[in-house]
Write a protein that holds these residues in place. Sequence first.
Motif, short mmCIF file in Angstrom:
data_model
loop_
_atom_site.label_atom_id
_atom_site.label_comp_id
_atom_site.label_asym_id
_atom_site.label_seq_id
_atom_site.Cartn_x
_atom_site.Cartn_y
_atom_site.Cartn_z
N VAL A 680 0.75 -1.21 -0.07
CA VAL A 680 0.09 -0.03 -0.19
C VAL A 680 0.91 1.33 0.02
O VAL A 680 1.78 1.20 0.56
N CYS A 681 0.36 2.22 -0.82
CA CYS A 681 1.31 3.35 -0.76
C CYS A 681 0.17 4.76 -0.54
O CYS A 681 -0.74 4.72 -1.21
N PHE A 682 0.76 5.48 0.40
CA PHE A 682 -0.35 6.36 0.71
C PHE A 682 0.50 7.79 0.41
O PHE A 682 1.87 7.97 0.95
N SER A 683 -0.09 8.81 -0.32
CA SER A 683 0.75 9.89 -0.97
C SER A 683 1.08 11.00 0.23
O SER A 683 2.02 11.74 0.04
N GLY A 684 0.06 11.17 1.05
CA GLY A 684 0.03 12.35 2.04
C GLY A 684 -0.35 13.60 1.01
O GLY A 684 -0.84 13.20 -0.09
#
Length: 783
Positions: A680-684
């Motif tokens: 999972v990648c969360f960009s902010g």
Amino acid sequence: MQASIETLSDGSEYVGCALFLTVRKLGTRAPADDDNESGHLDFDTSAGSDEDGKIVARYSLTGLPSLTGRISADQSFKLLQNGAFRAVLLPALKSLGGLPSLFLNLLSSGYRLATAEDDGSWTEDSKPGPQIYDAISVIGPPGTGEKLDGILEIMFGNRRSRPAIRLCNVPDRRGWFEVYSDSYVLIWGRLVRGEAVSVVYLVSLPSAGDTDQQKSCTFAILPEKLASLDAIWDTFRELPHTVVANKNEESHLIDFVIHLNPNIISGTQHLNQGTKRQKTGRTKVASHQVAVPSWIEESRLVRAHLATVSNGRPGESSTRPRILQRARRQALRLNKTLPFAFPFNEQSESSQSASWDDNGKTTALAYQLFPGTSVKFKRCNDTVTGASPFSFVARNNCLKDVDSNEDMGLENPAVEALRCAFLDRPSVCENDENEIELDSDGDVENEDEAKEDIVIPCPRLIVLGTGCAKPSPSRGSSGYGILLPSGDQERPSSLVLSCIIECGEGTLTGLSRHLPPICCRSPGHSTSLDAHLSHVCFLWISHSHLDHYGDVCELVERIAHAKRRSGQRSDGDGRLVVIAPSKVLKMIDLMRQGTNHGGPMKRSYLGVTHREFQSSPFARDIRSSVCNFELRYPGQSTHYRPFTTLCNVEVEHCRDAHAVILEMEVPSSRPNCSLERLTVCFSGDTRPSDNLVGHCRRCTGRISLLIHEATFLHDGHGKSEAKKKNHSTTIEALDIARRIDAGACLLTHFSQRYQHVNYADVSRDTSYAFPWGFGRGWPGAAP
């Protein structure tokens, strides 16, 4: 003048009490309301206006919970209207969580900025002099000044633009201390010591009602159960001379007392709540029996009692919405339309009945304060038998349901896209329709093998808020939780909350509403929420803007409490890890000082910045605690370690802004007892980042899910604003997903200027082969 007490929150759903005293200047004399001779209070449903006169002064009576801004938006309550907000009374140090949000709003609302002439504080031995009314006063127990200075320093540093604040620490000495005065109120405070230091406040209004039949109205505010009942009431054995002098011999010295979440005595009495209506269109107000010393009733010191009662009736969970009613109603409607995408499993602490020592005590009838109501002071003579000193008024126009004709953003193409993205996936577990599925990569052998009795649920992402900084009635601040499979003897297979990404204001409330219920038979877990929080490994915050960390102090405290009750050592590997900018870590340390029952604070969490976690040799143990975090494999006695890699990536937004890439290995939903990889990648908050794209491409496997901010639409104005404020547009976010070959993309963090963001607004210019959807309508957020 007309005075009223307005209830925004009664302490339900893990939010502190929020009561405000408002003074209005009436254009015309309000009609008398003395036709009630029953001795009961009336809930006036015919008068719901919050604009009965010009607001000239407003005071917070119970501090400010962190969710105050969004609750105010939910109830159309304009906290800073007419520049009339003047003071905040803190019953205890824990009740100042909403001050950072207040300070930011003061700057944008035209309140006076601090100057070199402002001394900033009062000494304990000096009596407050003439007030500067466009400077906010903050009054609280010893230590308030240090916390307030720390908050201002963390938020504003050496910047010139900071609000003008005056503060007063109530002195630790016997007797009442005059802490605030202006043209409308005179306030005294007195310390009470118990589990923690708290303050009893006494408020006197020279002309509170709509007639002049009485010189003044005086009421008291009793803090929550931080000290013994006797210690609190003993403060009233002597009263300020001004209070006594303004009353005649036949009057009660104190018109009413507000009890903040007191212990409710067994045998609680409830008056009629809507089943029988009077000719006047009113319904009776609920009441409860609360304990008071016998000498209080015998001395006729107090005329009436009011009380906040969190989460409804004693011993029961809340069945009536308390706060964020618009969001709740909307979530229920969305859950009814698309239950697989919009889970709603409301769980809250129930009010507790009290077992009490009746030695020297009796009970008093306390009328319940509900959110969304106002208590108007009535100016009637004490000689009128059974007359009440106030009436309840519902702010009906502030609590309208979502218009049934309003576009919910669930047009047919959107529904079909959601079904395609989140239901018609090969690895969906049909037995669980709660949250978004996190798609897993990796081939699985022996697919024809018979399923075991234990069904392993798929990991889930729960979205708690997708809004920006401005509070909205139905779209919350950023907050996301990842639920992973686990099990024990009580629950062989279930999903437990394992990590939290971002925690804007209201995250704790959102978790209590939307987490799936799990068994909590353990004596250490009083609620299902506690059982979930005891499993949380880390809390990750992208940057130091308040809409991303506004609830962090309450959440850290609650998680530490849940871990202690579950038997985990506070100094062992089970401690919560907080990965956040240094500014946020300083705020947590500041707000937690002195909250450990008056004793020395035990550091029950491990705080580390993004850069330190990534490369510092001193953070080696913290990195190990994340990677070595274990959950029990569902249906087995073995454990697995879900978090293999956590990578912080610098992005372009503000100082110390980061994205996160979380690689995990989780139990397969197929019966082969293997682990599957998902990332999972969360960009902010960020502009489209080549740095983030590069890190994603270097991951071991494909990015299963990209959660990317999409603050603005991809039109001329949106593109300009995105560049100016270092945000992304919808199309820019989807292009990042295409560049990293993401398995799916979830758009989030929408500007509150967009009431709805439709698929047509995004997909009319382009199309994408991977599934994608909006986070804006997921649990706790708006469509």
